[in-house]
Design an enzyme around this catalytic site. Sequence first.
Site, PDB file in Angstrom:
ATOM      1  N   HIS A  20       0.826  -1.209   0.000  1.00  0.00           N
ATOM      2  CA  HIS A  20       0.000   0.000   0.000  1.00  0.00           C
ATOM      3  C   HIS A  20       0.859   1.258   0.000  1.00  0.00           C
ATOM      4  CE1 HIS A  20       0.852   1.113   4.168  1.00  0.00           C
ATOM      5  NE2 HIS A  20       0.706  -0.162   4.483  1.00  0.00           N
ATOM      6  N   GLU A  89      -2.185  -6.968   7.747  1.00  0.00           N
ATOM      7  CA  GLU A  89      -0.837  -6.797   8.281  1.00  0.00           C
ATOM      8  C   GLU A  89      -0.672  -7.582   9.578  1.00  0.00           C
ATOM      9  OE1 GLU A  89       2.136  -6.655   7.974  1.00  0.00           O
ATOM     10  OE2 GLU A  89       2.761  -4.565   7.706  1.00  0.00           O
TER      11      GLU A  89
END
Length: 205
Positions: A20, A89
């Site tokens: 990202h 994550e």
Amino acid sequence: MTLVTATHKAPSGRLVLLRHGETEWSKSGQHTGVTDLPLTENGERVARNLAPLLKEYDFRLVLSSPLQRARRTAELAGLTPEITEDLREWDYGGYEGLTTPQIREQLGDETWTVFKDGVVPGETPGETVEEVAARASRVLARVRPLLAEGDVALVGHGHNLRVLTTVYLQQEPRMGAQILLDAGSLSVLRPEHAVPSIALWNRVP
């Protein structure tokens, strides 16, 4: 003599990894696991600039973490992903929001790393590197059949994708500490003579 021909195709497609774009915490070096932060203006710009780099790929599937920083990166890069929790994550537990220097000062240990030493429970229980690797293994098992037909993109996070890369390469997950991955970067994994390999790493547009 009977000639036996394999009836399955070996994975030959490319596995494209997109970390990202920049957030305020990725810019400051804070551990960002479960905290759902938006991209910065610069993060959005870099994500848009990924789109031209993806035109050469024939994606059979695009998967993304459910967190907005990953989903927005996929959108700005021109991708329409399916969401999977397995690309979230690493859950940093009690170290969420802290930088590595802050954690080392707190512990009195100048050699601490998340890969070597792990995390402690906090508002969330946290994860071990083995648990992150198990999630990565599930992602790779899902996409492997599709890589026999074309390319697959995974949009996720720095530590999660670094661990996933070690699993793809059939290496110890803690090796992820030695593979740097910048925000907004593109990397490509593919087999070379049937050996899982890194074809491109950490390209930032």
